[in-house]
Design an enzyme around this catalytic site. Structure first.
Site, PDB file in Angstrom:
ATOM      1  N   ARG A 202      40.768  46.851  43.054  1.00  0.00           N
ATOM      2  CA  ARG A 202      39.604  47.607  42.604  1.00  0.00           C
ATOM      3  C   ARG A 202      39.687  49.007  43.213  1.00  0.00           C
ATOM      4  O   ARG A 202      40.215  49.173  44.325  1.00  0.00           O
ATOM      5  CB  ARG A 202      38.308  46.931  43.077  1.00  0.00           C
ATOM      6  N   HIS A 250      43.173  50.861  33.939  1.00  0.00           N
ATOM      7  CA  HIS A 250      42.687  49.498  34.192  1.00  0.00           C
ATOM      8  C   HIS A 250      43.210  48.527  33.122  1.00  0.00           C
ATOM      9  O   HIS A 250      42.443  47.811  32.481  1.00  0.00           O
ATOM     10  CB  HIS A 250      41.144  49.481  34.249  1.00  0.00           C
TER      11      HIS A 250
END
Ligand code: GLV
Length: 287
Positions: A202, A250
């Protein structure tokens, strides 16, 4: 799924009375409408966003996706990033643009000790894949792991030694209060010279300003980043403009539709039979 009533949540409509919801970054409103929910299936591996939502009542069971085809995608991503730097492919691309036959010396896998932060289902697959290609691989996890061909480092106290033998660092940790900001100047400066960072965990694992400065100072040679504090990555962010940084949006491991459906349908069937299911999040642990 005969016997189940399935609907798409309609915030304007009356509550559906659902027991189970399949969600990815749901709005808080969902939990005000659907007060009968007992189980949430997260349509991703990381549940950090859900655990930040006070609207989700404590009795609601949160279930993460377990691999579901994501681990191999992460392994591909890490392998691609590793080969690109360890085999100097960028330099050959540059040489081609100058029609230059560049017979530079090759490096050896031994020159690129790999460290994988996090040895869950994803980290395990990443570590095993890179070890299979002959790279020296170590993994760091909360408790010791016995993985053939992968050196195990466990616990906070072992982190400095793990970093000190690592040149290619891959972060696949879950985001928890303990792991926020784990990639920072203090930890990254322990890596071997010429280090490369891959972050597929993350954005909040990384102190972005520290990395920007360390790249500038030559303390870190490069980075391959898939996740960011702000997504989409703002247009003026220095990562977009630094040739040493490879940015992807992502996509390192996408949620695969068929695999996820099969996994969740199987678990719903188990719940209906009154059986225990795997992948249930321990809220106190954060994953
Ligand atoms: C994606 O980021 C996931 O958590 O699956």
């Amino acid at each position: 799924m005969p016997g189940c009533r399935i609907s798409v949540w309609d915030p304007e409509g009356p509550p559906s009375g659902a027991d189970v919801a399949l969600v990815w970054r749901p709005p808080a409103e969902l939990f005000k409408h659907e007060t009968g929910l007992t189980t949430l299936f997260n349509l991703g591996a990381g549940v950090d966003a859900l655990l930040k939502m006070p609207e989700i009542p404590p009795h609601v069971r949160i279930v993460r996706l377990e691999d579901a085809g994501m681990a191999v995608q992460m392994a591909e991503y890490a392998l691609y990033a590793l080969l690109r730097v360890s085999r100097d492919f960028q330099a050959f691309d540059d040489a081609q643009s100058r029609q230059h036959w560049d017979t530079r010396e090759g490096t050896r896998p031994a020159d690129w000790p790999v460290g994988v932060l996090g040895l869950g289902q994803v980290g395990l697959r990443v570590a095993q894949t890179l070890a299979d290609f002959g790279y020296p691989v170590a993994g760091w996890s909360r408790s010791p792991r016995d993985i053939p061909g992968v050196e195990s480092f466990a616990g906070e106290a072992a982190l400095p030694a793990f970093l000190a033998r690592t040149r290619f660092l891959v972060n696949v940790l879950p985001l928890t209060p303990d792991t926020i900001g784990v990639l920072n100047r203090e930890t990254l400066s322990r890596l071997l010279p010429g280090a490369h960072l891959v972050n597929v965990g993350r954005g909040e694992h990384l102190v972005e300003d520290d990395l920007v400065q360390m790249l500038e100072e030559g303390e870190i040679a490069g980075a391959t980043l898939d996740v960011f504090h702000t997504e989409p990555l703002p247009r003026d962010h220095p990562f977009w403009h630094d040739a040493r940084v490879h940015v992807t949006p992502h996509i390192a491991a996408r949620t695969l539709r068929d695999e996820s459906i099969a996994q969740i349908a199987g678990k719903v069937a188990q719940l209906l039979r009154g059986e225990e299911i795997s992948g249930v999040v321990e809220r106190s642990r954060g994953y």
